[in-house]
Design a protein around this motif. Sequence first.
Motif, PDB file in Angstrom:
ATOM      1  N   UNK A 163       0.882  -1.295   0.179  1.00  0.00           N
ATOM      2  CA  UNK A 163      -0.176  -0.263  -0.102  1.00  0.00           C
ATOM      3  C   UNK A 163       0.844   1.367   0.029  1.00  0.00           C
ATOM      4  N   UNK A 164       1.981   1.163   0.549  1.00  0.00           N
ATOM      5  CA  UNK A 164       2.748   2.364   0.427  1.00  0.00           C
ATOM      6  C   UNK A 164       4.299   2.015  -0.059  1.00  0.00           C
ATOM      7  N   UNK A 165       4.326   1.664  -1.505  1.00  0.00           N
ATOM      8  CA  UNK A 165       5.721   1.197  -1.954  1.00  0.00           C
ATOM      9  C   UNK A 165       6.758   2.246  -1.470  1.00  0.00           C
ATOM     10  N   UNK A 166       8.091   1.347  -1.275  1.00  0.00           N
ATOM     11  CA  UNK A 166       9.197   2.389  -0.905  1.00  0.00           C
ATOM     12  C   UNK A 166       9.162   3.079   0.569  1.00  0.00           C
ATOM     13  N   UNK A 167       8.060   3.127   0.916  1.00  0.00           N
ATOM     14  CA  UNK A 167       8.026   3.700   2.359  1.00  0.00           C
ATOM     15  C   UNK A 167       9.267   3.099   3.432  1.00  0.00           C
ATOM     16  N   UNK A 168       9.215   1.750   3.320  1.00  0.00           N
ATOM     17  CA  UNK A 168      10.367   1.217   4.422  1.00  0.00           C
ATOM     18  C   UNK A 168      11.841   1.685   4.089  1.00  0.00           C
ATOM     19  N   UNK A 169      12.023   1.571   2.622  1.00  0.00           N
ATOM     20  CA  UNK A 169      13.319   2.048   2.353  1.00  0.00           C
ATOM     21  C   UNK A 169      13.583   3.510   2.667  1.00  0.00           C
ATOM     22  N   UNK A 170      12.572   4.574   2.331  1.00  0.00           N
ATOM     23  CA  UNK A 170      12.727   5.820   2.673  1.00  0.00           C
ATOM     24  C   UNK A 170      12.951   6.012   4.004  1.00  0.00           C
ATOM     25  N   UNK A 171      12.284   5.387   4.976  1.00  0.00           N
ATOM     26  CA  UNK A 171      12.520   5.437   6.367  1.00  0.00           C
ATOM     27  C   UNK A 171      14.079   5.020   6.945  1.00  0.00           C
ATOM     28  N   UNK A 172      14.405   4.133   6.352  1.00  0.00           N
ATOM     29  CA  UNK A 172      15.983   4.095   6.551  1.00  0.00           C
ATOM     30  C   UNK A 172      16.998   5.317   6.172  1.00  0.00           C
TER      31      UNK A 172
END
Length: 326
Positions: free
Chosen positions: A190-199
């Motif tokens: 539902x939120x593509x690349x959100x986890x990568x951005x959080x890092x």
Amino acid sequence: PPSRFSRAQLGAECTAWTYADGHCTGYTDLGLASSFQTPAGAAASSGSGDGLADPAAPVAEVREGQFDAGTAGCAAPRPSTLEPAASVPPPLRFAMVHTIASSAMARGVHANPGLMQRFRRAAAQFAATPHMYRVVQVSRACHDPRWWTTYCRWRPQGIRNEDASAGYWLRMAVGLKAVSLVNEKAVTRYFPRLLERSFAMRWSDTRLPFWMANLCDLPGLVWYRMHERRLERENISRVWVLQHDIGWTGQLPAILARFGDEHDLLCEGLGPVPDSWNHAREHNHPLRADQKWGCVLPVTRYSVALLAEQSRGLRRGNVSYCEMRA
């Protein structure tokens, strides 16, 4: 079979993260580590069966690691043994979502009996109203191999078993269709690349994993994305999100229905955040000082319009600390 939960864990659970001034105001307990700092004043539970600890119980000596996942029994007022008669709230419908980590709900094949009773009670109270009641089950977080806990590294099957066990007990408590699983796969869908951005962010909260410690509102936002069309079809314009360690006396639907419908956000401690706040600069998009507001999230009500706006911001790549996003 005998429960694997300690006596203290069967009382009011709160996370040490937000234990302050003698009150339990915990976040969703994700079981991110075997121990965190345990709050002073943690009390042994009476096991009263209502999810609230006995205020007369002796204060227990607390040692690091005594409670799994940083949880502790917290002293809280004893509820009346006679609850008010059920009152059906007005017909204006809302949804209430309980968030609960798999690791808090189950240990092996055993369920937390205090939480089972709490969820059954909530489901029964909502069944007599026109409102929607749902549970969000949050899987243990193991996203980035650089920061894997020992459990994630060596027992990946254990996480799947934990989700299956917790999901079974939750469905037994509230019904087959009332439980939604939120895990990293769902977040990425539902939120593509959100986890990568959080890092890429520099967070002051360094508890692991960084993304869930600092994006603590994601379980509710992902649930909204999963069910936004149904909410629209059923003309539900407000969503309450309650963390699993929040207790209540009386009729929960009637309590929540007393709040007016005119506001987009209801939460505790809402106000502008000072520059001295640890998280004031934790955002990757421009914000003026007068645009930075925050509040704590153990009990929060969002309008569907606000949930939609937050979702659009996350899909655009905006990342900020969870307590000031809404």
